[in-house]
Design a protein around this motif. Sequence first.
Motif, PDB file in Angstrom:
ATOM      1  N   TYR A   1       0.841  -1.202   0.000  1.00  0.00           N
ATOM      2  CA  TYR A   1       0.000   0.000   0.000  1.00  0.00           C
ATOM      3  C   TYR A   1       0.873   1.248   0.000  1.00  0.00           C
ATOM      4  O   TYR A   1       1.907   1.295   0.667  1.00  0.00           O
ATOM      5  CB  TYR A   1      -0.920   0.009   1.222  1.00  0.00           C
ATOM      6  CG  TYR A   1      -2.045  -0.990   1.107  1.00  0.00           C
ATOM      7  CD1 TYR A   1      -3.293  -0.611   0.623  1.00  0.00           C
ATOM      8  CD2 TYR A   1      -1.853  -2.327   1.454  1.00  0.00           C
ATOM      9  CE1 TYR A   1      -4.319  -1.524   0.486  1.00  0.00           C
ATOM     10  CE2 TYR A   1      -2.886  -3.251   1.323  1.00  0.00           C
ATOM     11  CZ  TYR A   1      -4.111  -2.840   0.841  1.00  0.00           C
ATOM     12  OH  TYR A   1      -5.126  -3.762   0.713  1.00  0.00           O
ATOM     13  N   PRO A   2       0.453   2.287  -0.737  1.00  0.00           N
ATOM     14  CA  PRO A   2       1.227   3.531  -0.763  1.00  0.00           C
ATOM     15  C   PRO A   2       1.006   4.338   0.509  1.00  0.00           C
ATOM     16  O   PRO A   2       0.194   3.977   1.368  1.00  0.00           O
ATOM     17  CB  PRO A   2       0.644   4.263  -1.975  1.00  0.00           C
ATOM     18  CG  PRO A   2      -0.760   3.765  -2.071  1.00  0.00           C
ATOM     19  CD  PRO A   2      -0.744   2.336  -1.582  1.00  0.00           C
ATOM     20  N   VAL A   3       1.722   5.454   0.623  1.00  0.00           N
ATOM     21  CA  VAL A   3       1.515   6.341   1.767  1.00  0.00           C
ATOM     22  C   VAL A   3       0.086   6.870   1.728  1.00  0.00           C
ATOM     23  O   VAL A   3      -0.499   7.069   0.661  1.00  0.00           O
ATOM     24  CB  VAL A   3       2.515   7.519   1.778  1.00  0.00           C
ATOM     25  CG1 VAL A   3       3.924   7.012   2.028  1.00  0.00           C
ATOM     26  CG2 VAL A   3       2.440   8.331   0.492  1.00  0.00           C
ATOM     27  N   ASP A   4      -0.486   7.095   2.895  1.00  0.00           N
ATOM     28  CA  ASP A   4      -1.854   7.618   2.968  1.00  0.00           C
ATOM     29  C   ASP A   4      -1.905   9.093   2.593  1.00  0.00           C
ATOM     30  O   ASP A   4      -2.854   9.551   1.967  1.00  0.00           O
ATOM     31  CB  ASP A   4      -2.405   7.446   4.392  1.00  0.00           C
ATOM     32  CG  ASP A   4      -2.871   6.025   4.650  1.00  0.00           C
ATOM     33  OD1 ASP A   4      -2.962   5.240   3.692  1.00  0.00           O
ATOM     34  OD2 ASP A   4      -3.148   5.699   5.821  1.00  0.00           O
ATOM     35  N   VAL A   5      -0.926   9.850   3.044  1.00  0.00           N
ATOM     36  CA  VAL A   5      -0.900  11.294   2.826  1.00  0.00           C
ATOM     37  C   VAL A   5       0.534  11.687   2.493  1.00  0.00           C
ATOM     38  O   VAL A   5       1.486  11.159   3.076  1.00  0.00           O
ATOM     39  CB  VAL A   5      -1.367  12.067   4.085  1.00  0.00           C
ATOM     40  CG1 VAL A   5      -1.416  13.562   3.811  1.00  0.00           C
ATOM     41  CG2 VAL A   5      -2.731  11.578   4.557  1.00  0.00           C
ATOM     42  N   PHE A   6       0.682  12.634   1.579  1.00  0.00           N
ATOM     43  CA  PHE A   6       2.002  13.158   1.239  1.00  0.00           C
ATOM     44  C   PHE A   6       1.832  14.639   0.942  1.00  0.00           C
ATOM     45  O   PHE A   6       0.991  15.014   0.114  1.00  0.00           O
ATOM     46  CB  PHE A   6       2.551  12.410   0.018  1.00  0.00           C
ATOM     47  CG  PHE A   6       3.971  12.757  -0.368  1.00  0.00           C
ATOM     48  CD1 PHE A   6       4.916  13.137   0.582  1.00  0.00           C
ATOM     49  CD2 PHE A   6       4.378  12.688  -1.700  1.00  0.00           C
ATOM     50  CE1 PHE A   6       6.217  13.439   0.228  1.00  0.00           C
ATOM     51  CE2 PHE A   6       5.685  12.984  -2.071  1.00  0.00           C
ATOM     52  CZ  PHE A   6       6.606  13.360  -1.111  1.00  0.00           C
ATOM     53  N   THR A   7       2.582  15.500   1.636  1.00  0.00           N
ATOM     54  CA  THR A   7       2.476  16.937   1.393  1.00  0.00           C
ATOM     55  C   THR A   7       3.877  17.526   1.216  1.00  0.00           C
ATOM     56  O   THR A   7       4.863  16.980   1.721  1.00  0.00           O
ATOM     57  CB  THR A   7       1.782  17.672   2.557  1.00  0.00           C
ATOM     58  OG1 THR A   7       2.563  17.501   3.748  1.00  0.00           O
ATOM     59  CG2 THR A   7       0.383  17.137   2.787  1.00  0.00           C
TER      60      THR A   7
END
Lengths: 162, 922
Positions: B429-435
Amino acid sequence: MRSWRWAAIVLAATALEVARPAEPSAARKKANRCYGVRVESADSTINRRGRTTVFSASESKDLRLVVSLPEELSSLPVHVKLFTPRGRLYQVLQATADAESTSRAARSRGRSARGARVLAAQVPVAGTHITTFALFGEWRAEVYLDGSDAPCTRPLEFVIEP
Amino acid sequence: MGRTRRTAFVLFALAISTASVRAGYAPGCTVALEILGAVAHEANAVTIQPDGKIVVAGYADLGLGAGRDFLVARFHPDLSLDTSFNGTGYRVDDFPYVRDDEAFAVVVQFDQKIVVGGYTKQTPAKHYFAFARYTRDGSLDASFGAGGFRAIDFPSSSSDQLRGMAIQPDGKILGAGFWTQSGNPRLGVVRLLKNGDLDDLSAGFPPEFDVDGAAQPTIAGSAFSLGTDVVVQPDGKIVVSGEAGFATSDFIAVRLNPNGSLDNTFSTNGWVSTDIGSNTSDSASSLVLQSDEKIVLAGTAGTDVAVVRYDKDGNIDATFGSGGKVVHNFGGSDTGNALALDSGGNLLVAGTSSLATANFAFARFLLNGTNNLSQTDDVSGFEDRGFGIAVTRVGKILVVGSSQGPATPKTTLALYLPDGSQDCGPPVYPVDVFTAGSSGDSTNGGQVMLNWLNPSYGPYDRTVIRRATVSCPATHNDGVPVATQSNGLGAPGGFVDTVPLGSTYHYAAFVLDSLSQPSTRVCRSATPFDRNAGAVKVEWLYDTSSSALTTPGLRVNVSLNESVVYTVANDLVHAIRGGLAASGGGSWPPGWRPFLIGGPVQGRPPVVPLPAPWSTRAVLLGSQDGRAYAVNAFTGALIWRSAVLGTNVQAALAAVLTALGGTADLVFVATRNPGQPNGLYALDATDGAVVWYFDNAPTRGIGEIVSGASVDYAAHRVYFTSALGTSGKTTWCLDYSGTPPAMCSGWTAFGVRPGGGGDIEASPILYQNLLFVSDTSPGYLYAVTPADGLDSLVFNLADGGAKGFVFPQFGTTKLFASTSTSTWSVDYSSGFPDWTGSCVATPSTPTAVRGTDWVFVGSGEGKLFQYSASSGGGGCPASRSACIGNCVSTIVGAPAYDVLRTMLYAGTDEGKIYGVRAPFQP
């Protein structure tokens, strides 16, 4: 009562079923098409300018985006992306069954040869960024099915005026 | 939720008392829980938490003659066990009585505690309704019943068994099932208070719940009756599904008034029965309430699954199926055990279909009853029984029950796509959030503040960030390595990347498993800038990579030297550290995990101190999903989520809190229901349960409530405004010192301001013993005397109503407001406007800073502007105008001023938050 029925256990010596290869979901999603999307308001008379629907923010407290799609697709999550007149994404809304669309669909049952279903998403207007920042002009609504990257129908454009 | 059924087992008792777990079958699609040593365990019911986690309840028999005990287990959305629950992901609990215990229902409270209901058996012939409550970490909740357990004994009854549960908006717990009278089961309902005590009301009239917390309605003419499931209507009435014995057993739906008495407006006597097949034994096992208030029951008719729909008055709904009924055959001997609604309003039924062996079975029925999905699944090759069904947050169909391999039945969960196929999800699974935020200076170059949230489940070894200047790196080997961190599942990560100024940088985040197999990428871009360039200094920007933002809320803690900005973008709650970039400004606070709520938010979120047991700061949010939320201001964890209170909660929430000197701990939530009644809710600040609701009954007619309430701590009053058309009275005053609240007695029109009228979209502001309200058209600002609700002063703003609210300059008699095209300063002591400024187009709600001469506004043309509070300032100099965004088409919302950092924070329609050094000019 079903709760008290005793079932016999049959230990059939069949092989344990493991996961079946899933059909790539993206391939399925491309085939899904909605019938259309329209916008309506319970507060004001709908005005039309050519093919475009025009609403007055002073008269329309709320808008409803109503998505029509084949009934067999109505189990898929439906999201509406709403873009401001400047083309910025404003909100992503989930269209769901609601009382009004459900009853309308029930009333229209039998008249619709295509078996359409309508879902709706509410767009509040009064007292929101729309009126606070005068986001007046031509808005665009795009409808997406089941997380697909491509809209399932032609975008809807409508105008909100002061 | 799942429901009825029972299967007998002849199994081996293993002399192992400890339990261990492994996942079997196909992770992500179908999983069997294994409790080592257990001779049998099954899931009878399922529910989905607001965070997407899956909770199942049923029983486990650990052998050695211990019999069945309550089993509750929690899983991640990919069906992996959530070990944050009791350390193992599950627990088995034996009630104080020595014999069997079994759970048939599970619900999640607003405060995320888990309630499990079923029966506990004292003797072979004596059962009690049984409840157990768990904290969110899987511990028994000592504040409920006795040590987390509660057993209810119906008087003069030998066997009482709970089959269904629901939580009322006020947090009370309903349990439906049956008790026995002369050996025959009878439908019964109990209601518990939040602490597990029976709800023994004292309303003075003869309601059923008034006597002993139990309702025992009579189904006239029936030899027996059973309750199997229960829901609460928006009007507080209680609907129970079940079965009653007449010539044959039939489906029944029973509706009770909120006090537990039969609702005689439902069908003829408060209940309705439906005979599916004249010679079949019919039993409804589950029910749901549609959005149009129609009531749907599902269960078994003979050897088929049956679904029945009634209108809200209890009449069979002829628009559904054939005469309101649908009978469905999966191809075997079928049972219908559970019912759920999907987002499109379709009905999903789960159960079991038996031919050579039993199989999971599930079907979907459209609005008119047409079946468009019918599937059986031979999960294990042996006996597989479906008892519960739910729809996940991403629209997948979840069926739970048991599968029996060659040995013992095991709790089993299976996920299906809406078309009935299985999609096991990605391998990683990828990261949930990326900013990615930006800052920089000419000396040190550009800074890109990267933050990400690792997935909560799936394989994990490390998170890798890569950078490129042309486009987002396609693979985890492309571009330039920026950061590699191994901080674990569900953990936040952060890194500040130093790069040359003058370019746009593209970042990709990958999660890798132990074999270096990557997830899909998540891309973000950033363009660092010189924070010291220009007359006005933009210190940093934080990009949510999402949609228009909530007006930022702010938490400042001087003793901790800490300030944090809160906003919501596309349903994700963000927190950003205030202050200079060199001190971490523009990045997530340590330990923060962005939280996904159920819909967009527009009202500025207040950050408040919640009472015990939390004793922490919470961000209060009202959402377009119709709920109120309290989110931990330090961690982003959900503290509570209210029931659905309306179609939409637009207004910012308000609160009275003992930690701030109040006499109560209440959160005020206003509804925005187009075309429906509206009102103001007071929620318990500790758990989000409804304490009272005011809708001006019986007159009603409040109108949509668009803006937040104002609280007078000293007078125990809450003021709010509404939009009710040109003739409506739209300023309201309630005294919250009692429950229910009283309309303010001193007001000449009993809590409704008689003056003015029409739509009010701005919040009322109580300041220096005057209540300031502004109507939308033509645009007057009224100063209302709180003692009597009468207007004492009226200002004609002549440019539309005040946006948002008027902002007082504390310590003075000055008020600031923005209208359609102008910003105003009004001194109510003189009764006239001081000055009017039009330096920016479509100005936002202004922010005045106490003890200074500064008033800040955002604008529809990409600017923040600083007015002089005393004079408005000489003209509109560029030195008082901060250009952010592209300075032409970006829309800048109402700013928040940080007195600790002397910075201003404002959000834009591009989904970015800017930190700007302020004042622009002294």
